[in-house]
Scaffold this motif. Structure first.
Motif, PDB file in Angstrom:
ATOM      1  N   PHE A  82     -18.864   2.903  -6.288  1.00  0.00           N
ATOM      2  CA  PHE A  82     -19.755   2.653  -5.149  1.00  0.00           C
ATOM      3  C   PHE A  82     -18.998   2.414  -3.839  1.00  0.00           C
ATOM      4  N   ILE A  83     -17.903   1.655  -3.905  1.00  0.00           N
ATOM      5  CA  ILE A  83     -17.274   1.230  -2.635  1.00  0.00           C
ATOM      6  C   ILE A  83     -15.843   1.739  -2.480  1.00  0.00           C
ATOM      7  N   GLY A  84     -15.425   2.619  -3.404  1.00  0.00           N
ATOM      8  CA  GLY A  84     -14.029   3.073  -3.418  1.00  0.00           C
ATOM      9  C   GLY A  84     -13.570   3.702  -2.112  1.00  0.00           C
ATOM     10  N   ASP A  85     -14.503   4.391  -1.410  1.00  0.00           N
ATOM     11  CA  ASP A  85     -14.102   5.060  -0.169  1.00  0.00           C
ATOM     12  C   ASP A  85     -13.676   4.066   0.901  1.00  0.00           C
ATOM     13  N   ALA A  86     -14.121   2.822   0.773  1.00  0.00           N
ATOM     14  CA  ALA A  86     -13.821   1.825   1.806  1.00  0.00           C
ATOM     15  C   ALA A  86     -12.554   1.019   1.494  1.00  0.00           C
ATOM     16  N   LEU A  87     -11.913   1.275   0.355  1.00  0.00           N
ATOM     17  CA  LEU A  87     -10.739   0.456   0.008  1.00  0.00           C
ATOM     18  C   LEU A  87      -9.522   0.898   0.823  1.00  0.00           C
ATOM     19  N   PRO A  88      -8.848  -0.027   1.507  1.00  0.00           N
ATOM     20  CA  PRO A  88      -7.671   0.355   2.298  1.00  0.00           C
ATOM     21  C   PRO A  88      -6.537   0.841   1.387  1.00  0.00           C
ATOM     22  N   PRO A  89      -5.788   1.862   1.852  1.00  0.00           N
ATOM     23  CA  PRO A  89      -4.686   2.397   1.019  1.00  0.00           C
ATOM     24  C   PRO A  89      -3.681   1.332   0.609  1.00  0.00           C
ATOM     25  N   GLU A  90      -3.422   0.350   1.507  1.00  0.00           N
ATOM     26  CA  GLU A  90      -2.416  -0.664   1.148  1.00  0.00           C
ATOM     27  C   GLU A  90      -2.909  -1.563   0.010  1.00  0.00           C
ATOM     28  N   PHE A  91      -4.232  -1.735  -0.089  1.00  0.00           N
ATOM     29  CA  PHE A  91      -4.817  -2.517  -1.178  1.00  0.00           C
ATOM     30  C   PHE A  91      -4.647  -1.757  -2.503  1.00  0.00           C
ATOM     31  N   ILE A  92      -4.951  -0.445  -2.471  1.00  0.00           N
ATOM     32  CA  ILE A  92      -4.825   0.383  -3.679  1.00  0.00           C
ATOM     33  C   ILE A  92      -3.364   0.407  -4.151  1.00  0.00           C
ATOM     34  N   LYS A  93      -2.449   0.521  -3.185  1.00  0.00           N
ATOM     35  CA  LYS A  93      -1.018   0.559  -3.517  1.00  0.00           C
ATOM     36  C   LYS A  93      -0.574  -0.763  -4.147  1.00  0.00           C
ATOM     37  N   ASP A  94      -0.995  -1.871  -3.536  1.00  0.00           N
ATOM     38  CA  ASP A  94      -0.590  -3.178  -4.074  1.00  0.00           C
ATOM     39  C   ASP A  94      -1.151  -3.393  -5.476  1.00  0.00           C
ATOM     40  N   ARG A  95      -2.403  -3.062  -5.685  1.00  0.00           N
ATOM     41  CA  ARG A  95      -3.009  -3.313  -7.002  1.00  0.00           C
ATOM     42  C   ARG A  95      -2.354  -2.459  -8.071  1.00  0.00           C
ATOM     43  N   LYS A  96      -1.873  -1.261  -7.688  1.00  0.00           N
ATOM     44  CA  LYS A  96      -1.173  -0.422  -8.668  1.00  0.00           C
ATOM     45  C   LYS A  96       0.234  -0.973  -8.949  1.00  0.00           C
ATOM     46  N   GLU A  97       0.959  -1.277  -7.881  1.00  0.00           N
ATOM     47  CA  GLU A  97       2.374  -1.613  -8.065  1.00  0.00           C
ATOM     48  C   GLU A  97       2.609  -3.062  -8.473  1.00  0.00           C
ATOM     49  N   GLY A  98       1.716  -3.964  -8.019  1.00  0.00           N
ATOM     50  CA  GLY A  98       2.009  -5.384  -8.259  1.00  0.00           C
ATOM     51  C   GLY A  98       1.025  -6.091  -9.157  1.00  0.00           C
ATOM     52  N   TYR A  99      -0.046  -5.391  -9.559  1.00  0.00           N
ATOM     53  CA  TYR A  99      -1.082  -6.123 -10.299  1.00  0.00           C
ATOM     54  C   TYR A  99      -1.513  -5.353 -11.547  1.00  0.00           C
ATOM     55  N   LEU A 100      -2.358  -4.332 -11.399  1.00  0.00           N
ATOM     56  CA  LEU A 100      -2.983  -3.723 -12.574  1.00  0.00           C
ATOM     57  C   LEU A 100      -2.146  -2.627 -13.229  1.00  0.00           C
ATOM     58  N   GLY A 101      -1.239  -2.035 -12.454  1.00  0.00           N
ATOM     59  CA  GLY A 101      -0.436  -0.946 -13.000  1.00  0.00           C
ATOM     60  C   GLY A 101      -1.183   0.381 -13.062  1.00  0.00           C
ATOM     61  N   ILE A 102      -2.415   0.417 -12.562  1.00  0.00           N
ATOM     62  CA  ILE A 102      -3.151   1.684 -12.543  1.00  0.00           C
ATOM     63  C   ILE A 102      -3.654   1.968 -11.128  1.00  0.00           C
ATOM     64  N   ASP A 103      -3.942   3.245 -10.907  1.00  0.00           N
ATOM     65  CA  ASP A 103      -4.452   3.699  -9.610  1.00  0.00           C
ATOM     66  C   ASP A 103      -5.965   3.459  -9.586  1.00  0.00           C
ATOM     67  N   ILE A 104      -6.416   2.559  -8.699  1.00  0.00           N
ATOM     68  CA  ILE A 104      -7.855   2.262  -8.660  1.00  0.00           C
ATOM     69  C   ILE A 104      -8.559   3.000  -7.515  1.00  0.00           C
ATOM     70  N   SER A 105      -7.931   4.072  -6.998  1.00  0.00           N
ATOM     71  CA  SER A 105      -8.638   4.860  -5.980  1.00  0.00           C
ATOM     72  C   SER A 105      -9.817   5.570  -6.655  1.00  0.00           C
ATOM     73  N   LYS A 106     -10.812   5.929  -5.869  1.00  0.00           N
ATOM     74  CA  LYS A 106     -12.030   6.528  -6.423  1.00  0.00           C
ATOM     75  C   LYS A 106     -11.743   7.815  -7.215  1.00  0.00           C
ATOM     76  N   PRO A 107     -10.931   8.751  -6.672  1.00  0.00           N
ATOM     77  CA  PRO A 107     -10.690   9.970  -7.465  1.00  0.00           C
ATOM     78  C   PRO A 107      -9.989   9.674  -8.793  1.00  0.00           C
ATOM     79  N   ALA A 108      -9.101   8.685  -8.795  1.00  0.00           N
ATOM     80  CA  ALA A 108      -8.366   8.395 -10.037  1.00  0.00           C
ATOM     81  C   ALA A 108      -9.260   7.718 -11.073  1.00  0.00           C
ATOM     82  N   MET A 109     -10.219   6.907 -10.638  1.00  0.00           N
ATOM     83  CA  MET A 109     -11.079   6.168 -11.571  1.00  0.00           C
ATOM     84  C   MET A 109     -12.270   7.001 -12.049  1.00  0.00           C
ATOM     85  N   ALA A 110     -12.675   8.021 -11.255  1.00  0.00           N
ATOM     86  CA  ALA A 110     -13.930   8.743 -11.529  1.00  0.00           C
ATOM     87  C   ALA A 110     -14.036   9.307 -12.955  1.00  0.00           C
TER      88      ALA A 110
END
Ligand SMILES: N[C@@H](CCC(=O)N[C@@H](CS)C(=O)NCC(=O)O)C(=O)O
Length: 312
Positions: A113-141
């Motif tokens: 629902f809200i993936g388009d509004a997520l800032p790239p730096e947030f997606i990068k941080d969550r992948k590299e420092g937190y979840l280890g996965i890409d949570i951008s909308k295309p990657a999660m779809a």
């Protein structure tokens, strides 16, 4: 008594679980707003690098992870209990299972629902420092159908359990006040329902749970007053860690002895190791001592569920 200090940010649902527990227990607390993205240098001085949010500080005692924080609040203010009807073991275990199972699926549905509004730096941080996965909308779809199945299955058993509780005259899973399991199920739902449009309810099979959700949302957050990160660090430096009275003094049931050098690491995500000296341990919690140049002597409390404690 030292202030109860919560390091947190508004959008964090695990923090909302703690804020709601503080509200349930009618407690007064100090609120330190942290950034949703690191760096958080003053907090890192307290936690030894443990990076997740929230963190509860009481003087020089630092409680990491909500599974350590909620029991600490229960010891400070036993009523109303988050273990109504003696449900502690069952509710703690099921709460752990719920959060582990639904966390990524909940993020997946939200990103839809809200993936388009997520800032790239947030997606990068969550992948590299937190979840280890890409949570951008295309990657999660591609995983959305699977994530919806997981959520429907979990809301299905929650509805069944709440219907049975209601037949016994209970408003919540184990009695007339929310348990740690109600709070765990509620917090992931809070993330989803607060940020997604109303049609998310039908998509994940949330029907029949609205009144339960609203009663927990109405609890509020108790009495909070703002504190700066600098004041929180000074409070730790001015305090001494409390003697550990709630854990057995003869060491870890798995064999680690007090005084042993250990490293404590989350076993799921944000796997930053924290080193220290074992103070006390049980099957529920481990306490380690560490010295920080700015904060002084600290006791760090971690739950055993979800953390590896290894000798070094
Ligand atoms: N098991 C942890 C999970 C905490 C967690 O994942 N918190 C999220 C925020 S709700 C987080 O730390 N996200 C990354 C960050 O804020 O740096 C707990 O119960 O406290």
């Amino acid at each position: 008594m030292s202030d109860i200090i919560l390091h947190h940010y508004g959008l964090s649902p695990f923090s909302e679980k703690v804020r709601t527990t503080l509200g349930l227990k009618g407690m007064s607390w100090r609120s330190v707003d942290v950034a949703p993205l690191p760096p958080r240098p003053l907090l890192a001085a307290l936690t030894g690098g443990y990076r997740r949010i929230p963190v509860l500080q009481i003087g020089a005692d630092i409680h990491c992870d909500t599974n350590a924080i909620l029991p600490a609040l229960e010891r400070l203010q036993p009523e109303p209990s988050i273990y109504p009807g003696g449900c502690e073991g069952l509710a703690r275990g099921a709460a752990f299972g719920w959060e582990r199972s639904v966390w990524i699926p909940t993020i997946g549905v939200l990103v839809h629902f809200i993936g388009d509004a997520l800032p790239p730096e947030f997606i990068k941080d969550r992948k590299e420092g937190y979840l280890g996965i890409d949570i951008s909308k295309p990657a999660m779809a591609p995983d959305l159908p699977h994530h919806l199945q997981v959520l429907r299955a979990h809301y299905g058993w929650l509805r069944q359990a709440l219907t049975a509780a209601k037949a016994r005259g209970h408003a919540f899973l184990f009695g007339q006040s929310p348990s740690v399991l109600d709070l765990a199920c509620w917090q992931t739902t809070f993330l989803m329902r607060k940020n997604a449009p109303p049609e998310v309810d039908a998509l994940v099979g949330f029907h029949g749970l609205e009144a339960w959700y609203a009663s927990i949302a109405a609890i509020g957050h108790g009495h909070a007053s703002a504190m700066t990160p600098e004041e929180a660090l000074a409070a730790a430096a001015a305090a001494r860690p409390a003697a550990v009275a709630h854990l057995r003094p003869d060491g870890d049931p798995g064999g680690l002895q007090p005084g042993a050098s250990v490293v404590v690491t989350p076993d799921d995500n944000a796997r930053v190791p924290v080193t220290g000296t074992l103070v006390a341990a049980s099957d529920a919690e481990v306490v380690i001592h560490r010295h920080d140049p700015q904060a002084g002597d600290l006791h760090l409390h971690f739950p055993r569920l979800g953390f590896d404690v290894m000798p070094i």
